[in-house]
Design an enzyme around this catalytic site. Structure first.
Site, PDB file in Angstrom:
ATOM      1  N   TYR A  89      10.939 -14.205 -14.182  1.00 21.75           N
ATOM      2  CA  TYR A  89      11.710 -12.991 -15.201  1.00 21.75           C
ATOM      3  C   TYR A  89      10.201 -12.162 -15.697  1.00 21.75           C
ATOM      4  CZ  TYR A  89      14.581  -9.210 -16.837  1.00 21.75           C
ATOM      5  OH  TYR A  89      15.209  -8.029 -16.654  1.00 21.75           O
ATOM      6  N   ASP A 198      24.567 -11.073 -23.362  1.00 18.33           N
ATOM      7  CA  ASP A 198      24.840 -10.140 -22.653  1.00 18.33           C
ATOM      8  C   ASP A 198      25.111 -10.383 -21.172  1.00 18.33           C
ATOM      9  OD1 ASP A 198      22.693 -10.663 -20.848  1.00 18.33           O
ATOM     10  OD2 ASP A 198      21.443  -8.762 -21.201  1.00 18.33           O
ATOM     11  N   CYS A 199      26.296  -9.716 -20.741  1.00 21.54           N
ATOM     12  CA  CYS A 199      26.466  -9.927 -19.654  1.00 21.54           C
ATOM     13  C   CYS A 199      26.221 -11.031 -18.608  1.00 21.54           C
ATOM     14  CB  CYS A 199      27.626  -8.455 -18.691  1.00 21.54           C
ATOM     15  SG  CYS A 199      25.998  -7.814 -17.611  1.00 21.54           S
ATOM     16  N   SER A 200      25.338 -10.520 -17.756  1.00 20.22           N
ATOM     17  CA  SER A 200      24.259 -11.647 -17.286  1.00 20.22           C
ATOM     18  C   SER A 200      23.839 -12.542 -18.077  1.00 20.22           C
ATOM     19  CB  SER A 200      23.210 -11.466 -16.509  1.00 20.22           C
ATOM     20  OG  SER A 200      22.569 -10.067 -16.500  1.00 20.22           O
ATOM     21  N   ASP A 217      19.663 -10.918 -13.440  1.00 25.29           N
ATOM     22  CA  ASP A 217      20.043  -9.820 -14.079  1.00 25.29           C
ATOM     23  C   ASP A 217      21.474 -10.023 -13.120  1.00 25.29           C
ATOM     24  OD1 ASP A 217      17.917  -9.245 -16.147  1.00 25.29           O
ATOM     25  OD2 ASP A 217      17.195  -7.785 -14.234  1.00 25.29           O
ATOM     26  N   ALA A 218      22.824  -8.981 -13.399  1.00 18.70           N
ATOM     27  CA  ALA A 218      23.430  -8.851 -12.609  1.00 18.70           C
ATOM     28  C   ALA A 218      23.333  -8.744 -10.882  1.00 18.70           C
ATOM     29  CB  ALA A 218      24.709  -7.784 -13.356  1.00 18.70           C
ATOM     30  N   HIS A 250      27.239  -4.857 -13.852  1.00 21.25           N
ATOM     31  CA  HIS A 250      27.590  -5.774 -14.736  1.00 21.25           C
ATOM     32  C   HIS A 250      28.200  -6.375 -14.638  1.00 21.25           C
ATOM     33  CE1 HIS A 250      30.142  -6.608 -19.098  1.00 21.25           C
ATOM     34  NE2 HIS A 250      31.303  -6.928 -18.137  1.00 21.25           N
ATOM     35  N   HIS A 261      33.950 -12.321 -20.234  1.00 17.18           N
ATOM     36  CA  HIS A 261      32.505 -11.107 -19.604  1.00 17.18           C
ATOM     37  C   HIS A 261      32.383 -10.669 -21.317  1.00 17.18           C
ATOM     38  CE1 HIS A 261      34.168  -7.137 -20.490  1.00 17.18           C
ATOM     39  NE2 HIS A 261      35.086  -8.076 -20.550  1.00 17.18           N
TER      40      HIS A 261
END
Length: 288
Positions: A89, A198-200, A217-218, A250, A261
């Site tokens: 990343y 965050d979600c991911s 990432d998602a 998401h 989540h």
């Protein structure tokens, strides 16, 4: 490029050296205070992180340094796979947050609780508070403690009770149990730590504790993990969401209740039934 390691408990990764605002000073300080930073931000301020922050690095996490300018380092994070770069990343962190890779050690262990205090010796003085999902190489065990290698050639000790070997087998129940520790935690764009997810980031952090190399990432998680039919999901699998013609935006863990989540900015990590809007954007599922 050169190899380095994160020598602070949490280093937030930014889109550029110009991205941080005045209110972000605690996160970019030479000795960052991410807990104070997260506490200082209201919902509107948190929305302002969109397009500024990307992810977070945890203590002793390796990075590749691409370039340096004005006290900042352009890095790649190989522990956080991304379609943006095959090496890891990308983003920018303060150069003061980076040090030398830990000295040789083996038997990687991960912190399984929200925070844990690194000590000078078993039962000794505190050195620094570390976050959930911090992975460290260990080289000794004594009196219910594990010695771990730290950046810049140091060592410290952590209680065995807060650690898990990343090579131990895991199951769906453990994934959900680890994630449920953060119920009520306020969503943080780019967050991968105990002070905001965050979600991911939730999926990535839990996976790291279990020794699973999951993208950051998602949409990359959906592409990387084996997809399964929606009518075959089981607790511990992943749900992915996207609007028509759009990229997946998401992700959450399938749970007996519905989904565990990190919802979105302004909300808190929850374990609830799927809402009507979520059902209308549910596109696929995946299994570890």
């Amino acid at each position: 490029m050169k190899l380095a390691a994160t020598k602070v408990p949490i280093s937030t990764v930014w889109t550029s050296p110009d991205a941080p605002r005045d209110i972000d000073a605690p996160a970019t300080a030479a000795v960052p205070d991410v807990a104070a930073w997260a506490k200082s931000m209201d919902t509107e301020t948190r929305f302002g992180l969109h397009g500024r922050t990307l992810t977070q690095l945890l203590f002793a996490e390796p990075v590749l340094v691409r370039s340096e300018r004005d006290g900042w380092s352009e890095i790649l994070a190989p522990w956080q796979p991304s379609s943006q770069d095959e090496l890891g990343y990308p983003g920018w962190v303060p150069s003061s947050h980076l040090g030398e890779l830990p000295t040789s050690a083996s038997d990687p262990v991960a912190i399984t609780v929200p925070t844990a205090t690194l000590l000078t010796e078993p039962g000794g003085r505190p050195v620094v508070e570390l976050s959930f999902a911090t992975v460290l190489a260990s080289d000794e065990h004594a009196d219910g403690y594990t010695r771990v290698a730290t950046p810049d050639g140091g060592h410290g000790w952590l209680p065995d009770a807060v650690l898990r070997s990343v090579v131990e087998p895991s199951d769906a129940d453990e994934r959900l149990r680890l994630g449920e520790q953060f119920l009520g935690l306020e969503y943080l764009w780019g967050g991968t730590s105990a002070y905001g997810l965050d979600c991911s980031g939730l999926v990535h952090a839990v996976s790291r504790v279990l020794g699973l190399r999951t993208p950051r990432d998602a949409h990359d998680q959906a592409d990387d993990l084996p997809n399964i039919p929606l009518d075959e999901v089981q607790p511990g699998d992943l749900y992915f969401f996207a609007r028509p013609g759009k990229t997946i935006h998401h992700v959450g863990f399938v749970s007996p209740t519905g989904m565990l989540h990190a919802s979105e900015t302004g909300k808190r990590l929850e374990n609830t039934p799927l809402t009507e809007d979520r059902r209308s954007t549910l596109t696929t599922a995946a299994r570890f």
